[in-house]
Design a protein around this motif. Sequence first.
Motif, PDB file in Angstrom:
ATOM      1  N   VAL A  86       0.838  -1.200   0.000  1.00 15.84           N
ATOM      2  CA  VAL A  86       0.000   0.000   0.000  1.00 15.84           C
ATOM      3  C   VAL A  86       0.873   1.249   0.000  1.00 15.84           C
ATOM      4  O   VAL A  86       0.632   2.201  -0.762  1.00 15.84           O
ATOM      5  N   ALA A  87       1.889   1.257   0.838  1.00 16.74           N
ATOM      6  CA  ALA A  87       2.778   2.413   0.915  1.00 16.74           C
ATOM      7  C   ALA A  87       3.482   2.664  -0.417  1.00 16.74           C
ATOM      8  O   ALA A  87       3.552   3.807  -0.892  1.00 16.74           O
ATOM      9  N   ARG A  88       3.983   1.596  -1.023  1.00 18.10           N
ATOM     10  CA  ARG A  88       4.677   1.758  -2.311  1.00 18.10           C
ATOM     11  C   ARG A  88       3.729   2.266  -3.389  1.00 18.10           C
ATOM     12  O   ARG A  88       4.094   3.127  -4.204  1.00 18.10           O
ATOM     13  N   ASN A  89       2.515   1.753  -3.408  1.00 18.34           N
ATOM     14  CA  ASN A  89       1.540   2.188  -4.417  1.00 18.34           C
ATOM     15  C   ASN A  89       1.176   3.659  -4.263  1.00 18.34           C
ATOM     16  O   ASN A  89       0.745   4.307  -5.225  1.00 18.34           O
ATOM     17  N   LEU A  90       1.341   4.184  -3.056  1.00 18.81           N
ATOM     18  CA  LEU A  90       1.070   5.598  -2.803  1.00 18.81           C
ATOM     19  C   LEU A  90       2.291   6.474  -3.085  1.00 18.81           C
ATOM     20  O   LEU A  90       2.226   7.706  -2.943  1.00 18.81           O
ATOM     21  N   GLY A  91       3.395   5.840  -3.461  1.00 19.15           N
ATOM     22  CA  GLY A  91       4.603   6.596  -3.768  1.00 19.15           C
ATOM     23  C   GLY A  91       5.557   6.771  -2.601  1.00 19.15           C
ATOM     24  O   GLY A  91       6.545   7.500  -2.711  1.00 19.15           O
ATOM     25  N   TYR A  92       5.295   6.082  -1.485  1.00 17.78           N
ATOM     26  CA  TYR A  92       6.199   6.146  -0.346  1.00 17.78           C
ATOM     27  C   TYR A  92       7.202   5.000  -0.408  1.00 17.78           C
ATOM     28  O   TYR A  92       6.989   4.009  -1.115  1.00 17.78           O
ATOM     29  N   ALA A  93       8.279   5.145   0.339  1.00 17.16           N
ATOM     30  CA  ALA A  93       9.300   4.098   0.425  1.00 17.16           C
ATOM     31  C   ALA A  93       9.229   3.482   1.813  1.00 17.16           C
ATOM     32  O   ALA A  93       9.890   3.955   2.749  1.00 17.16           O
ATOM     33  N   PRO A  94       8.409   2.434   1.995  1.00 21.53           N
ATOM     34  CA  PRO A  94       8.256   1.851   3.334  1.00 21.53           C
ATOM     35  C   PRO A  94       9.572   1.275   3.833  1.00 21.53           C
ATOM     36  O   PRO A  94      10.400   0.794   3.056  1.00 21.53           O
ATOM     37  N   GLN A  95       9.743   1.331   5.132  1.00 19.90           N
ATOM     38  CA  GLN A  95      10.958   0.812   5.761  1.00 19.90           C
ATOM     39  C   GLN A  95      10.601  -0.443   6.559  1.00 19.90           C
ATOM     40  O   GLN A  95       9.987  -0.360   7.625  1.00 19.90           O
ATOM     41  N   ALA A  96      10.928  -1.597   6.007  1.00 20.84           N
ATOM     42  CA  ALA A  96      10.694  -2.854   6.711  1.00 20.84           C
ATOM     43  C   ALA A  96      11.695  -2.960   7.859  1.00 20.84           C
ATOM     44  O   ALA A  96      12.878  -2.648   7.696  1.00 20.84           O
ATOM     45  N   ALA A  97      11.226  -3.410   9.027  1.00 22.51           N
ATOM     46  CA  ALA A  97      12.103  -3.435  10.194  1.00 22.51           C
ATOM     47  C   ALA A  97      11.816  -4.638  11.078  1.00 22.51           C
ATOM     48  O   ALA A  97      10.661  -5.041  11.251  1.00 22.51           O
ATOM     49  N   VAL A  98      12.885  -5.195  11.603  1.00 23.40           N
ATOM     50  CA  VAL A  98      12.814  -6.221  12.643  1.00 23.40           C
ATOM     51  C   VAL A  98      13.302  -5.547  13.918  1.00 23.40           C
ATOM     52  O   VAL A  98      14.483  -5.260  14.079  1.00 23.40           O
ATOM     53  N   LEU A  99      12.359  -5.249  14.816  1.00 24.19           N
ATOM     54  CA  LEU A  99      12.645  -4.417  15.976  1.00 24.19           C
ATOM     55  C   LEU A  99      12.968  -5.250  17.214  1.00 24.19           C
ATOM     56  O   LEU A  99      12.388  -6.312  17.432  1.00 24.19           O
ATOM     57  N   GLY A 100      13.870  -4.758  18.016  1.00 25.74           N
ATOM     58  CA  GLY A 100      14.146  -5.334  19.320  1.00 25.74           C
ATOM     59  C   GLY A 100      13.883  -4.290  20.386  1.00 25.74           C
ATOM     60  O   GLY A 100      13.801  -3.094  20.091  1.00 25.74           O
ATOM     61  N   ALA A 101      13.741  -4.699  21.652  1.00 25.64           N
ATOM     62  CA  ALA A 101      13.481  -3.757  22.750  1.00 25.64           C
ATOM     63  C   ALA A 101      12.312  -2.841  22.423  1.00 25.64           C
ATOM     64  O   ALA A 101      12.323  -1.658  22.756  1.00 25.64           O
ATOM     65  N   PHE A 102      11.300  -3.388  21.772  1.00 28.45           N
ATOM     66  CA  PHE A 102      10.117  -2.624  21.368  1.00 28.45           C
ATOM     67  C   PHE A 102       8.911  -3.527  21.516  1.00 28.45           C
ATOM     68  O   PHE A 102       8.967  -4.721  21.208  1.00 28.45           O
ATOM     69  N   GLU A 103       7.810  -2.945  21.987  1.00 24.87           N
ATOM     70  CA  GLU A 103       6.559  -3.677  22.117  1.00 24.87           C
ATOM     71  C   GLU A 103       5.428  -2.758  21.705  1.00 24.87           C
ATOM     72  O   GLU A 103       5.568  -1.539  21.767  1.00 24.87           O
ATOM     73  N   SER A 104       4.318  -3.324  21.292  1.00 22.22           N
ATOM     74  CA  SER A 104       3.162  -2.513  20.913  1.00 22.22           C
ATOM     75  C   SER A 104       1.892  -3.158  21.447  1.00 22.22           C
ATOM     76  O   SER A 104       1.887  -4.307  21.894  1.00 22.22           O
ATOM     77  N   ASP A 105       0.804  -2.411  21.368  1.00 24.75           N
ATOM     78  CA  ASP A 105      -0.497  -2.981  21.717  1.00 24.75           C
ATOM     79  C   ASP A 105      -0.777  -4.239  20.913  1.00 24.75           C
ATOM     80  O   ASP A 105      -1.323  -5.223  21.433  1.00 24.75           O
ATOM     81  N   ALA A 106      -0.431  -4.211  19.630  1.00 31.44           N
ATOM     82  CA  ALA A 106      -0.733  -5.353  18.767  1.00 31.44           C
ATOM     83  C   ALA A 106       0.122  -6.566  19.119  1.00 31.44           C
ATOM     84  O   ALA A 106      -0.359  -7.704  19.108  1.00 31.44           O
TER      85      ALA A 106
END
Length: 356
Positions: A289-309
């Motif tokens: 979706v991001a690429r189709n909108l003309g953005y350059a998404p940044q794929a990331a494998v995160l450590g020391a990070f948590e989210s609601d999801a």
Amino acid sequence: MAEVDDGFTRDLLQELLWAYGPCGQEDAVRDVCGREVGPHAERTWTDAAGNLVARIGGADPEAPATRILAHLDELSMLVKRIEPDGRLRLTPLGTMYPANFGLGLVAILGDDETICGVLALGSEHTTQETPHVWRTKPDQGDKALDWPDVHVFTGLDPEQLAKSGIGPGTRVCIDRSKRDLIEIGDYLGCYFMDDRAAVLTLLLLARRLTATGRRPAGDLHLVFTTNEEVGGVGAAYACRTLPGDLTLAVEVGPTEAEYGTTVTGGPIVAYSDAQCVYDKGVADRLCDVARNLGYAPQAAVLGAFESDASHAKAAGLSPQAGLLCLPTLSTHGYEVIARSAITAVTDVLVDFVVQI
């Protein structure tokens, strides 16, 4: 204030940043969100966990429901005890240290009155007779400043504090005077972009769907969650009680060399963090979706990070989970985002929910 790229005034972001929202006491932020999202939702309500939920009906009654989450709470502090001289001893609510926000003004949210205090260490002009200062000096003990080393000076005695409704369990926040949104060229900076900038993208998502007449594929629940900084408590309740198998969290995202992410890049799409591995299909779709909108998404494998999801998925409360982030400098500190980041994440959210 001047207008930001997406056509909203920075006044709304500033209002969100100024509102105190310590864990478990997010009322002020929730009120702003309710006022803004209400006109764009079929129904809004506050659930038993204190989450604000806004339901937007989908175009296809057979399509699965989706939950998109951003958290109301901020890193804050809790009064642990009051010393005989009226000083407050604190414990943190969330992962942070005194250096994250620095010594200085704090707001003490008493039951009957909010008063000002000063987060203090003590005089640097001291020797080993003042051990809590001595051991934190770079040229002496070289120990990182931690919560047992600091206190809040109130200028009041315990009896006066009690009259303001201040005691163990009272929330303490960084004072509003330190929360002014600043402009740094093409960037915006302030404490607590986590998660107020992400909250703003959910409000803009709802506004954009109304303005364009577009509808999400299935029912959409925008959830403004509580207690994210202390384990994703509000999100867990929302995922247990709301329909749908997919939970998408919107957050600030760290921009560091170890993740290959930069504050100048496009939205960050996480493939994993410290709590879970996000669903590859969901992450891939966000990137597409991001690429189709003309953005350059940044794929990331995160450590020391948590989210609601990730908390929800790790607890078995959401079969599918994704994470979309605004690239952010100095997460859990003085946070800086590109002015364009709010627009970019909003754009991705709109197309993502319409295409699910």
